[in-house]
Scaffold this active site. Structure first.
Site, PDB file in Angstrom:
ATOM      1  N   LYS A 202       0.829  -1.208   0.000  1.00 51.86           N
ATOM      2  CA  LYS A 202       0.000   0.000   0.000  1.00 51.86           C
ATOM      3  C   LYS A 202       0.873   1.272   0.000  1.00 51.86           C
ATOM      4  O   LYS A 202       2.093   1.191   0.012  1.00 51.86           O
ATOM      5  CB  LYS A 202      -0.938  -0.034   1.205  1.00 51.86           C
ATOM      6  CG  LYS A 202      -1.859  -1.275   1.230  1.00 51.86           C
ATOM      7  CD  LYS A 202      -2.804  -1.286   0.053  1.00 51.86           C
ATOM      8  CE  LYS A 202      -3.941  -2.274   0.081  1.00 51.86           C
ATOM      9  NZ  LYS A 202      -3.722  -3.637   0.458  1.00 51.86           N
TER      10      LYS A 202
HETATM   11  C1  LIG Z   1      -9.879  -3.825  -1.033  1.00 49.29           C
HETATM   12  C2  LIG Z   1      -9.216  -4.440   0.167  1.00 49.29           C
HETATM   13  N1  LIG Z   1      -9.899  -4.541   1.308  1.00 49.29           N
HETATM   14  C3  LIG Z   1      -9.341  -5.077   2.409  1.00 49.29           C
HETATM   15  C4  LIG Z   1      -8.051  -5.542   2.412  1.00 49.29           C
HETATM   16  C5  LIG Z   1      -7.486  -6.166   3.655  1.00 49.29           C
HETATM   17  O1  LIG Z   1      -6.419  -5.433   4.158  1.00 49.29           O
HETATM   18  P1  LIG Z   1      -5.296  -6.150   5.063  1.00 49.29           P
HETATM   19  O2  LIG Z   1      -4.447  -6.976   4.161  1.00 49.29           O
HETATM   20  O3  LIG Z   1      -4.544  -5.003   5.671  1.00 49.29           O
HETATM   21  O4  LIG Z   1      -5.998  -6.954   6.080  1.00 49.29           O
HETATM   22  C6  LIG Z   1      -7.294  -5.455   1.245  1.00 49.29           C
HETATM   23  C7  LIG Z   1      -5.913  -5.942   1.240  1.00 49.29           C
HETATM   24  O5  LIG Z   1      -5.200  -5.933   0.306  1.00 49.29           O
HETATM   25  C8  LIG Z   1      -7.884  -4.891   0.088  1.00 49.29           C
HETATM   26  O6  LIG Z   1      -7.206  -4.796  -1.059  1.00 49.29           O
END
Ligand SMILES: Cc1ncc(COP(=O)(O)O)c(C=O)c1O
Length: 404
Positions: A202
Site C-alpha cells: 500500500k
Molecule cells: C480492497 C481491500 N480490502 C481489504 C483488504 C485487507 O487489508 P489487510 O491486508 O490489511 O488486512 C485489502 C488488502 O489488500 C484490500 O485490497
C-alpha cells in the site's frame, strides 16, 4: 495500442530472452533510514504496544485525510470488522457490496453473521454501480460497503444518498485509496466510516495494519473499544490515572496496532505526498503508452476524481488474443514482469458458492472484467526504466498473441 505485424521477437515463455533478468514485483514497500530509526527508538522505549505512538499516528492520519477521528487496527481486515460492528450488522441484516474486491471486504459482513448482498459494478471504474445498489436495497439493508477499486474513488455522493435514504451506513473500503480525492475532498472524511490498510504493497506501510476514520464521535468510541476487547479504558489510560479498574462493555477483540508499527506509520505518512506523486507519474507513463483504442485498455479515470493508483489494472480483449488473458499473464511472468489479477469476484470463491449459494453469471460486468484484468507492477519505488520494461513486455507479448 496498435500493433504492427513486424518481425516478432521470440517470447521468454517460448525460450526467448526475457525483457528483465530479475522479476519486477507488482508491488513492494519502500523503507528509508528514518523509518528504521523510528522503529529502533520505540524498541528502546517503555511502550511496545498501545503507548504514545498509537495516538500520535491516529492524529496525524486523521489530519492527513481530513477526518475528525482515526482509530488504528492490527490490519485492514480487522478495521473492516470494526466498521461492520460499528454499523451494528447482525444476524438477519444485509450489507450491499461489490463482488470485484479482495474477499476481506465481504468477509467482514459474515464475521457479524449478517448477509453479504452483491451488486454489479460500473464498466469504466469497476466500482459499485449506484443503480445496481438501489435495486438490491431491502428493509434489511443496514450498510453499503463501497470499494475504491485500484485507488479510484467510488461514486460516493450517489452511494451516500442511497445509504441515507435507506437508513444504512456507508462504509468505504479505501484500502486502495489513501491519498485519493473525490470531488475535491480527500478520501477518509467523506463516508460514514472509511477503512484503510497498511499492508506492504500500500501507499504507507506498518507491516500489517489498518485504520478506520470517521467524523462521528460515537462511532469512533465504539471502534476504539471493539479493537481492545470491548474494554472501556486501555492499559496506558489506567496507568496514567493510577487506577486498575476497567469494565468490558461489548464483545471486542484484540485488534490493537503496536507502538512499533505506529512509529513506522508516522514516519511513512510523512512521505505519502511523495509516494502519491510518484505513483501518478508511473500511471501517466503507462496511460500514454496504452492510450486509445486497441487490444490493451488502460484504466479509466472519471473527471471528478484524483485516484491514488494502488493498482494499475489493464484490460485485454480476451476474444482477440490467442489463449486469452491467462496466456498473456503467463507470458508476462516469463518476461519477469510480476503481473497479478485483482480480483477473482468474491461470489465465485468456493466458500461463497458452497455456503451462500452464489453461481457464476449473476454479475456480468464484474465477471467479464475479471476475464480481462491484469494488474501491472505499480509501486512508488519503481524507476522509469522499470515502467519502460513493463510497457516493452506488454507490447511484445500482446503483439505475439494478437489474433488479428
Ligand atoms: C480492497 C481491500 N480490502 C481489504 C483488504 C485487507 O487489508 P489487510 O491486508 O490489511 O488486512 C485489502 C488488502 O489488500 C484490500 O485490497
Amino acid at each position: 495500442m496498435s500493433i504492427s505485424p513486424a518481425k516478432l521477437e521470440p517470447l521468454a515463455i517460448d525460450g526467448g530472452t526475457p525483457v528483465r533478468e530479475k522479476l519486477l514485483p507488482y508491488g513492494r514497500q519502500s523503507l528509508d533510514d528514518n523509518d528504521i530509526q523510528a522503529v529502533v527508538d520505540v524498541l528502546k522505549s517503555d511502550w511496545l504496544t498501545t503507548g504514545p505512538k498509537v495516538g500520535e499516528f491516529e492524529e496525524a492520519f486523521a489530519a492527513r485525510v481530513n477526518a475528525k477521528y482515526a482509530v488504528s487496527f492490527s490490519s485492514g481486515t480487522a478495521a473492516l470488522h470494526g466498521a461492520a460492528f460499528a454499523a451494528q450488522l447482525g444476524p438477519g441484516d444485509e450489507a450491499i457490496t461489490t463482488p470485484l474486491t479482495f474477499c476481506a471486504t465481504a468477509n467482514c459482513i459474515l464475521y457479524q453473521r449478517a448477509t453479504p448482498v452483491f451488486a454489479d459494478v460500473c464498466d469504466d471504474t469497476l466500482n459499485l454501480d449506484p443503480q445496481e445498489v438501489r435495486s438490491k436495497l431491502s428493509s434489511r439493508t443496514k450498510a453499503i460497503i463501497a470499494v475504491d477499486y485500484a485507488g479510484h474513488p467510488a461514486a460516493l455522493d450517489e452511494l451516500r444518498q442511497i445509504a441515507e435514504s435507506a437508513g444504512a451506513l456507508l462504509i468505504e473500503d479505501a484500502c486502495h485509496a489513501l491519498g485519493a480525492e473525490y470531488r475535491g475532498q480527500r478520501v477518509g472524511g467523506i463516508s460514514d466510516v472509511t477503512v484503510f490498510s497498511f499492508h506492504p504493497v500500500k501507499h504507507v506501510t506498518t507491516g500489517e495494519g489498518g485504520m478506520v476514520t470517521t467524523n462521528n464521535a460515537k462511532l469512533a468510541e465504539t471502534l476504539r473499544r471493539f479493537r481492545n476487547h470491548g474494554i472501556s479504558r486501555d492499559a496506558r489510560q489506567r496507568q496514567q490515572s493510577g487506577q486498575w479498574f476497567y469494565e468490558m462493555v461489548l464483545l471486542g477483540f484484540n485488534y490493537r496496532l503496536t507502538d512499533i508499527a505506529c512509529a513506522l506509520g508516522i514516519s511513512q505518512l510523512e512521505r505519502l505526498d511523495e509516494n502519491l506523486a510518484r505513483r501518478r507519474q508511473i500511471a501517466d507513463h503507462y496511460s500514454s503508452a496504452f492510450r486509445g483504442e486497441g487490444d490493451v485498455i488502460a484504466p479509466s479515470v472519471r473527471a471528478d476524481v484524483n485516484p491514488a493508483w494502488h493498482l494499475y489494472p489493464i484490460r485485454v480483449e480476451s476474444a482477440k488474443l490467442c489463449g486469452g488473458r491467462t496466456q498473456i499473464f503467463r507470458a508476462l511472468r516469463a518476461e519477469n514482469i510480476g503481473v497479478n489479477v485483482h480480483y477473482i469476484p468474491v461470489h465465485l470463491h468456493p466458500y461463497y458458492r458452497d455456503c451462500l449459494g452464489y453461481r457464476g453469471g449473476e454479475f456480468p460486468v464484474a465477471e467479464r472484467a475479471y476475464e480481462q484484468l491484469i494488474s501491472l507492477p505499480m509501486f512508488h519505488g519503481m524507476s522509469n526504466a522499470d515502467a519502460e520494461d513493463v510497457i516493452k513486455a506488454v507490447n511484445k507479448v500482446v503483439s505475439h498473441y494478437y489474433a488479428g
